[in-house]
Design a protein around this motif. Structure first.
Motif, PDB file in Angstrom:
ATOM      1  N   VAL A 109       0.852  -1.185   0.000  1.00  0.00           N
ATOM      2  CA  VAL A 109       0.000   0.000   0.000  1.00  0.00           C
ATOM      3  C   VAL A 109       0.889   1.236   0.000  1.00  0.00           C
ATOM      4  O   VAL A 109       1.743   1.382   0.886  1.00  0.00           O
ATOM      5  CB  VAL A 109      -0.912   0.013   1.245  1.00  0.00           C
ATOM      6  CG1 VAL A 109      -1.855   1.210   1.209  1.00  0.00           C
ATOM      7  CG2 VAL A 109      -1.701  -1.287   1.353  1.00  0.00           C
ATOM      8  N   PRO A 110       0.754   2.123  -0.981  1.00  0.00           N
ATOM      9  CA  PRO A 110       1.599   3.321  -1.029  1.00  0.00           C
ATOM     10  C   PRO A 110       1.467   4.174   0.227  1.00  0.00           C
ATOM     11  O   PRO A 110       0.416   4.173   0.886  1.00  0.00           O
ATOM     12  CB  PRO A 110       1.080   4.070  -2.262  1.00  0.00           C
ATOM     13  CG  PRO A 110       0.415   3.035  -3.094  1.00  0.00           C
ATOM     14  CD  PRO A 110      -0.170   2.054  -2.129  1.00  0.00           C
ATOM     15  N   ALA A 111       2.531   4.894   0.545  1.00  0.00           N
ATOM     16  CA  ALA A 111       2.547   5.716   1.757  1.00  0.00           C
ATOM     17  C   ALA A 111       1.376   6.692   1.805  1.00  0.00           C
ATOM     18  O   ALA A 111       0.797   6.938   2.865  1.00  0.00           O
ATOM     19  CB  ALA A 111       3.875   6.466   1.837  1.00  0.00           C
ATOM     20  N   LYS A 112       1.018   7.246   0.654  1.00  0.00           N
ATOM     21  CA  LYS A 112      -0.072   8.222   0.615  1.00  0.00           C
ATOM     22  C   LYS A 112      -1.369   7.621   1.128  1.00  0.00           C
ATOM     23  O   LYS A 112      -2.127   8.266   1.869  1.00  0.00           O
ATOM     24  CB  LYS A 112      -0.269   8.724  -0.817  1.00  0.00           C
ATOM     25  CG  LYS A 112      -1.454   9.677  -0.983  1.00  0.00           C
ATOM     26  CD  LYS A 112      -1.673  10.049  -2.438  1.00  0.00           C
ATOM     27  CE  LYS A 112      -2.916  10.914  -2.599  1.00  0.00           C
ATOM     28  NZ  LYS A 112      -3.178  11.246  -4.014  1.00  0.00           N
ATOM     29  N   VAL A 113      -1.642   6.364   0.761  1.00  0.00           N
ATOM     30  CA  VAL A 113      -2.854   5.686   1.219  1.00  0.00           C
ATOM     31  C   VAL A 113      -2.679   5.201   2.649  1.00  0.00           C
ATOM     32  O   VAL A 113      -3.601   5.288   3.464  1.00  0.00           O
ATOM     33  CB  VAL A 113      -3.190   4.508   0.288  1.00  0.00           C
ATOM     34  CG1 VAL A 113      -4.444   3.788   0.770  1.00  0.00           C
ATOM     35  CG2 VAL A 113      -3.379   5.002  -1.142  1.00  0.00           C
ATOM     36  N   ALA A 114      -1.483   4.697   2.980  1.00  0.00           N
ATOM     37  CA  ALA A 114      -1.235   4.146   4.311  1.00  0.00           C
ATOM     38  C   ALA A 114      -1.399   5.189   5.413  1.00  0.00           C
ATOM     39  O   ALA A 114      -1.839   4.868   6.510  1.00  0.00           O
ATOM     40  CB  ALA A 114       0.160   3.536   4.375  1.00  0.00           C
ATOM     41  N   THR A 115      -1.058   6.439   5.127  1.00  0.00           N
ATOM     42  CA  THR A 115      -1.182   7.477   6.143  1.00  0.00           C
ATOM     43  C   THR A 115      -2.642   7.714   6.532  1.00  0.00           C
ATOM     44  O   THR A 115      -2.924   8.215   7.614  1.00  0.00           O
ATOM     45  CB  THR A 115      -0.587   8.805   5.653  1.00  0.00           C
ATOM     46  OG1 THR A 115      -1.179   9.163   4.388  1.00  0.00           O
ATOM     47  CG2 THR A 115       0.903   8.702   5.483  1.00  0.00           C
TER      48      THR A 115
END
Length: 436
Positions: A109-115
């Protein structure tokens, strides 16, 4: 999978909703670094959450005991099996990679979504007293990478997974750019299981620390707090299993009483945190502090099994258990509105994580502030101190500095990996989510 070997890794780009992205290169090999760049670019450009799914050979040694086991009839296992079947029909690379039926599947999961899950939900986890551990199952216990991997993007339309709610038909989005597989339920279930396993691992670590401390410190009230929190585990485990099987939570599970116990423990943790922060604020800035004055506000801080340290670990345990409950509530909310389950899941999860993030961050701040204090020599008329007094001061200073080691202060956004070991019978073990 052997050290130094070359492995071809099929990788898919999965969308959780209808999305258009620029044309991607398919069928051409790429490095892991190039794949990470592609994943970040897609996350930035797409309007819907996008993840990647990789399929690796199953490592020879794999500790399944640290994951959540799901049988072949569970929704996650079924979604994954359906995906594999469709992908194998249209891709020879995929068919060869999945022929044995036993593989390690890795959703990143990309960092943008994970945050959006919550800042404190997934961070790197270093195992106690070990060099191997929770760096992902693609790394051998000796710390070496298991293989040299070449990633090959696979077309989304041909490998379409399930779309929409549970049991919906396959579909892919092709309009205006590269066709991406729509697999919201697969992503939802994988992320929920991985995050839940991660939270449970943090619970286990907190239990280990508390047990060690209570063996040195006999306090009936602290024992009671520990027992009450640990007693919530059975209800949370049952609710996790039920929701991952797409069941409905009922009163008979005991989750309501468990949540009440957790909320009470978190309330105590917040009160203690406020007291600790107030005591630190009252200290003279930039001046050494006498140990006797410090132990008044932080009892046992100069001891290995002090009361203050137990309170810190009890707060960590309550936070870990509550994070797992929050994941369950978010899954239930998402399943209640199957139109876009992943979006509903993220929204519910992000809202409820904020207070837990603040509490965990506050506790870390107390650890850091205490670790930076300078201890003053005891006041008194005696010009010389005994050897025992000097030793106690040195030990206390060392223990203060070590408080910072357990403080989680790095909140930088990272990609999150959820790894799933699939057996030949279709059952799946989902491992704790880790920072990729």
């Amino acid at each position: 999978m052997t050290d130094g070997g070359n492995v071809t890794v099929p990788v898919w780009t999965l969308a959780t909703g209808d999305v258009r992205v620029p044309t991607l290169t398919q069928g051409e090999s790429m490095t892991a670094e190039r794949l990470a760049e592609l994943r970040g670019a897609l996350a930035a450009l797409a309007d819907e959450p996008i993840v990647t799914l990789e399929v690796h050979p199953l490592p020879d040694r794999l500790d399944r005991g640290r994951g959540i086991p799901l049988d072949a009839m569970s929704p996650l296992a079924q979604h994954l099996s359906q995906f594999i079947t469709r992908a194998s029909r249209s891709s020879l690379t995929t068919a060869k990679a999945t022929a044995s039926g036993e593989n390690l599947y890795r959703i990143v999961v990309p960092a943008k979504v994970a945050t959006q899950f919550g800042k404190g939900l997934v961070r790197p986890m270093v195992p106690k007293g070990s060099t191997g551990g929770f760096f992902g199952t693609l790394v051998h216990p000796n710390g070496k990478f298991a293989a040299q991997a070449t990633f090959v993007p696979v077309g989304g339309a041909a490998a379409a997974g399930t779309a929409g709610g549970a049991g919906a038909t396959a579909g892919a989005v092709a309009a205006g750019g590269t066709a991406l597989t729509v697999a919201a339920p697969l992503v939802l279930m994988a992320v929920a299981a991985g995050v839940s396993a991660h939270a449970d691992r943090k619970r286990q670590q907190a239990i280990e620390h508390i047990t060690e401390l209570l063996e040195q410190l006999q306090q009936d009230k602290l024992d009671d707090e520990h027992s009450a929190l640990n007693g919530c585990r059975a209800a949370v485990d049952k609710a996790t299993a039920l929701l991952l099987d797409e069941g409905k939570l009922g009163v008979s599970l005991g989750l309501d009483s468990a949540v009440h116990t957790l909320d009470t423990a978190l309330s105590k943790a917040e009160t203690r945190l406020a007291r600790w922060q107030g005591a630190l604020d009252a200290l003279p800035e930039g001046e050494p502090v006498e140990l006797a004055a410090l132990t008044e506000s932080f009892p046992g801080i100069d001891e290995d099994g002090g009361k203050f340290r137990v309170h810190l670990e009890l707060a960590s345990l309550a936070i870990a258990l509550k994070r797992r409950v929050v994941v369950l509530q978010a899954v239930e909310h998402a399943q209640g509105e199957p139109g876009n389950p992943f979006e509903n899941f993220v929204r519910a999860l992000r809202r409820d994580q904020e207070s837990l993030d603040a509490l965990e961050s506050g506790a870390a701040g107390v650890r850091v502030r205490l670790s930076s204090l300078e201890l003053a020599r005891p006041s008194g008329r005696r010009p010389v101190f005994t050897t025992n007094e000097v030793d106690r001061l040195l030990r206390a200073a060392h223990r203060l500095h070590r408080l910072r080691d357990a403080a989680v202060i790095d909140s930088r956004a990272t990609d999150v990996a959820i790894e799933m070991a699939r057996a030949e019978d279709g059952s799946v073990t989902v491992f704790p989510a880790v920072a990729a």
